[in-house]
Enzyme design. Sequence first.
Site, PDB file in Angstrom:
ATOM      1  N   HIS A   1      -2.789  -5.588  11.078  1.00  0.00           N
ATOM      2  CA  HIS A   1      -3.680  -6.635  10.551  1.00  0.00           C
ATOM      3  C   HIS A   1      -3.546  -7.945  11.323  1.00  0.00           C
ATOM      4  O   HIS A   1      -3.182  -8.966  10.736  1.00  0.00           O
ATOM      5  CB  HIS A   1      -3.346  -6.912   9.077  1.00  0.00           C
TER       6      HIS A   1
ATOM      7  N   ASN B   1      -5.299  -5.928   2.573  1.00  0.00           N
ATOM      8  CA  ASN B   1      -5.893  -5.395   3.805  1.00  0.00           C
ATOM      9  C   ASN B   1      -7.162  -6.190   4.098  1.00  0.00           C
ATOM     10  O   ASN B   1      -7.947  -6.453   3.193  1.00  0.00           O
ATOM     11  CB  ASN B   1      -6.216  -3.914   3.609  1.00  0.00           C
TER      12      ASN B   1
ATOM     13  N   GLU C   1       0.864  -1.186   0.000  1.00  0.00           N
ATOM     14  CA  GLU C   1       0.000   0.000   0.000  1.00  0.00           C
ATOM     15  C   GLU C   1       0.898   1.232   0.000  1.00  0.00           C
ATOM     16  O   GLU C   1       1.868   1.298   0.754  1.00  0.00           O
ATOM     17  CB  GLU C   1      -0.870  -0.131   1.252  1.00  0.00           C
TER      18      GLU C   1
HETATM   19  P1  FAE Z   1     -12.098  -5.334  15.350  1.00  0.00           P
HETATM   20  O1  FAE Z   1     -12.502  -4.390  14.287  1.00  0.00           O
HETATM   21  O2  FAE Z   1     -10.738  -5.228  15.938  1.00  0.00           O
HETATM   22  O3  FAE Z   1     -13.183  -5.184  16.516  1.00  0.00           O
HETATM   23  C1  FAE Z   1     -13.072  -5.836  17.748  1.00  0.00           C
HETATM   24  C2  FAE Z   1     -13.805  -5.002  18.787  1.00  0.00           C
HETATM   25  O4  FAE Z   1     -13.980  -5.789  19.969  1.00  0.00           O
HETATM   26  C3  FAE Z   1     -13.050  -3.743  19.218  1.00  0.00           C
HETATM   27  O5  FAE Z   1     -13.918  -2.651  19.168  1.00  0.00           O
HETATM   28  C4  FAE Z   1     -12.610  -4.045  20.653  1.00  0.00           C
HETATM   29  O6  FAE Z   1     -12.535  -2.907  21.480  1.00  0.00           O
HETATM   30  C5  FAE Z   1     -13.697  -5.006  21.122  1.00  0.00           C
HETATM   31  N1  FAE Z   1     -13.272  -5.928  22.178  1.00  0.00           N
HETATM   32  C6  FAE Z   1     -12.133  -6.645  22.239  1.00  0.00           C
HETATM   33  N2  FAE Z   1     -12.120  -7.440  23.350  1.00  0.00           N
HETATM   34  C7  FAE Z   1     -13.321  -7.199  23.996  1.00  0.00           C
HETATM   35  C8  FAE Z   1     -13.909  -7.707  25.190  1.00  0.00           C
HETATM   36  N3  FAE Z   1     -13.299  -8.628  25.919  1.00  0.00           N
HETATM   37  N4  FAE Z   1     -15.107  -7.221  25.556  1.00  0.00           N
HETATM   38  C9  FAE Z   1     -15.745  -6.296  24.805  1.00  0.00           C
HETATM   39  N5  FAE Z   1     -15.231  -5.773  23.659  1.00  0.00           N
HETATM   40  C10 FAE Z   1     -14.041  -6.238  23.253  1.00  0.00           C
HETATM   41  O7  FAE Z   1     -12.293  -6.842  14.902  1.00  0.00           O
HETATM   42  N6  FAE Z   1      -7.923  -3.117   7.250  1.00  0.00           N
HETATM   43  C11 FAE Z   1      -8.313  -2.927   5.960  1.00  0.00           C
HETATM   44  O8  FAE Z   1      -8.930  -3.819   5.369  1.00  0.00           O
HETATM   45  N7  FAE Z   1      -8.026  -1.749   5.310  1.00  0.00           N
HETATM   46  C12 FAE Z   1      -7.308  -0.748   5.898  1.00  0.00           C
HETATM   47  O9  FAE Z   1      -7.087   0.316   5.287  1.00  0.00           O
HETATM   48  C13 FAE Z   1      -6.862  -0.950   7.241  1.00  0.00           C
HETATM   49  N8  FAE Z   1      -6.111  -0.009   7.880  1.00  0.00           N
HETATM   50  C14 FAE Z   1      -5.817  -0.174   9.219  1.00  0.00           C
HETATM   51  C15 FAE Z   1      -5.172   0.862   9.895  1.00  0.00           C
HETATM   52  C16 FAE Z   1      -4.968   0.765  11.272  1.00  0.00           C
HETATM   53  C17 FAE Z   1      -4.262   1.875  12.003  1.00  0.00           C
HETATM   54  C18 FAE Z   1      -5.432  -0.377  11.974  1.00  0.00           C
HETATM   55  C19 FAE Z   1      -5.243  -0.503  13.471  1.00  0.00           C
HETATM   56  C20 FAE Z   1      -6.058  -1.413  11.295  1.00  0.00           C
HETATM   57  C21 FAE Z   1      -6.247  -1.327   9.926  1.00  0.00           C
HETATM   58  N9  FAE Z   1      -6.912  -2.325   9.222  1.00  0.00           N
HETATM   59  C22 FAE Z   1      -7.240  -2.153   7.901  1.00  0.00           C
HETATM   60  C23 FAE Z   1      -7.302  -3.584   9.873  1.00  0.00           C
HETATM   61  C24 FAE Z   1      -8.802  -3.687  10.188  1.00  0.00           C
HETATM   62  O10 FAE Z   1      -9.258  -2.518  10.844  1.00  0.00           O
HETATM   63  C25 FAE Z   1      -9.020  -4.937  11.054  1.00  0.00           C
HETATM   64  O11 FAE Z   1      -8.600  -6.050  10.290  1.00  0.00           O
HETATM   65  C26 FAE Z   1     -10.485  -5.106  11.443  1.00  0.00           C
HETATM   66  O12 FAE Z   1     -10.937  -4.008  12.191  1.00  0.00           O
HETATM   67  C27 FAE Z   1     -10.661  -6.391  12.260  1.00  0.00           C
HETATM   68  O13 FAE Z   1     -12.050  -6.624  12.372  1.00  0.00           O
HETATM   69  P2  FAE Z   1     -12.613  -7.570  13.499  1.00  0.00           P
HETATM   70  O14 FAE Z   1     -14.079  -7.677  13.313  1.00  0.00           O
HETATM   71  O15 FAE Z   1     -11.827  -8.832  13.514  1.00  0.00           O
END
Ligand code: FAE
Length: 534
Positions: A474, A512, A389
């Site tokens: 990721h 991503n 990227e």
């Molecule tokens: P996620 O979105 O991490 O959600 C999990 C949620 O569960 C969070 O809100 C936590 O606070 C909550 N949680 C965790 N433990 C607990 C608990 N015990 N009790 C209650 N709540 C809890 O999970 N991906 C892309 O495809 N494109 C991009 O451009 C991209 N850029 C990124 C840039 C950054 C800076 C970051 C950090 C990530 C990026 N990602 C990107 C990755 C993407 O956001 C990530 O793969 C997804 O958000 C993961 O989705 P999940 O549903 O697995």
Amino acid sequence: MSTSLSRRRFLGASALSTAAALGLTTISTGSAAARSSDFSPAVVVGTGYGAAVTALRLGEAGIPTVMLEMGRLWDTPGADGTIFPGMIRPDERSTWFKTRTEAPLSTFLWLDLVNRDIEPYAGVLDRVHHGDMSVYLGRGVGGGSLVNGAMAVVPKRSYFEEILPEVDADEMYRTYFPRANAALGTNHVDRRWFRTAESYRYARVSAAHAERAGLSTAFVPSVYDFGYMEREEAELVPRSALASEVIYGNNHGKRSLDQTYLAAALGTGNVTIHALHEVRDIVPQSDGYLLTVREIDEHGTVLATKRIGTRHLFLGAGSLGSTELLVRARDTGALPGLGEEVGQGWGPNGNVMLGRANHIWDPTGAIASCMPAMGIDAWDDPRHPVFAEIAPVPAGLETWASVYLAITRNPERGHFSYDPGTDSARLHWDSAQGRPSIDAARRLFDRVNHANGTVYRHDLFGDTRAFEDRFTYHPLGGLVLGRATDAYGRVRGHRNLYVNDGALIPGSTGVNPFVTITALAERNVERILAEDIR
Ligand code: FAE
């Protein structure tokens, strides 16, 4: 979008803004609010991609559903009138309970100009440290969608088939990827505008350098509204992507989950979200599960410890969050049916960050859109596949730097174990496991540097390294589909317990990951609704 989906989104969005205006941590539309708070037929842990899909589809099916999210609702302006703090002068809203911010590009010309001292607070970005690896995560209603770069990329089909062979790829590419992209609001940059936009000068410079090295570039879709971005550049609307906003949240322009899936889920009238509620423990009951849930305020004071019962429990707490819950439950004996595959198969999606120093006559521009719209696509290289990227440098001034987040094909995998001392899951990943990623990135960018007479930057990551593989954006795996669960995310060894997030994906997607997580969650919940719940 169907009329009923847009009506639901409207209702849900109103519920979110009313809750924010009143400073509430429980968000629902009227009908869901009346229900009991200590039992819900379905509970979803987390509010990220997998969780949001799950809640919407449960809510549409008429199933009362509670979502428990450890982070706060991000909908209320702070004293400065903005919801999120921006990257140039971050305050406590930026970071999850730390005394100093921890940005990925931590230095510039080796100077510590980037990070700031802050008060501990329930901020939007977390960086979780596990020895040689640290993991960036979004915290709040919307999970990673609040902090990510919005790149909405469908993986190459051949690679998807390789990493998830038990999933019918025809079905995914015909039905679930398009469904996910439609609900996420994925859109494409206008290529004519891109060719002249000042805010994408940095991407055009990198693309020209890649082409000089014989490499191809590809546009990447986004869930940031490119129409809004065009108006930002024309100075017709307040700036967000063009005002150095991304990893600490976007005040405008981004279609984060609170505006899409979560708003629609709330709009069904069957979904309630409790923010600042962290699930700590899960124990089985005769017909479901009992959760121990810790409620905190934004400063970390514990307000209550609650018990919430459910019949169907869906883990959507992300790769680290869901895996920790099950590793803890297995190793404390709370869920004795869990097997050895729980906690295995974790990977950082081969992430490596790096910077190149351009010639003085090749400026990258003072204004950089923080939403990447292009990548160098060398995934078909048989020896060193890389999708890189082209990332912005959100400094708000000319830096002559080209920065990349390279996604490489690294076969190394980490695993988690339970640490009774801290009552947490520890990730085991050592620095040698990053080597294949660095080798692949170096091979690609040596070519780019050679073709352009340029060099690597050694001043960006706190020491003199050119390649930063000590963090990932990721995190993937820990509860891999078909191993810790069946082919639809049903956890092996315990009935009515499901995983539906990035923990299912075995360490790598080649791009991503959020579109893959969303589409897979759509597929899984459809099957579970059809077979397990009705
Ligand atoms: P996620 O979105 O991490 O959600 C999990 C949620 O569960 C969070 O809100 C936590 O606070 C909550 N949680 C965790 N433990 C607990 C608990 N015990 N009790 C209650 N709540 C809890 O999970 N991906 C892309 O495809 N494109 C991009 O451009 C991209 N850029 C990124 C840039 C950054 C800076 C970051 C950090 C990530 C990026 N990602 C990107 C990755 C993407 O956001 C990530 O793969 C997804 O958000 C993961 O989705 P999940 O549903 O697995």
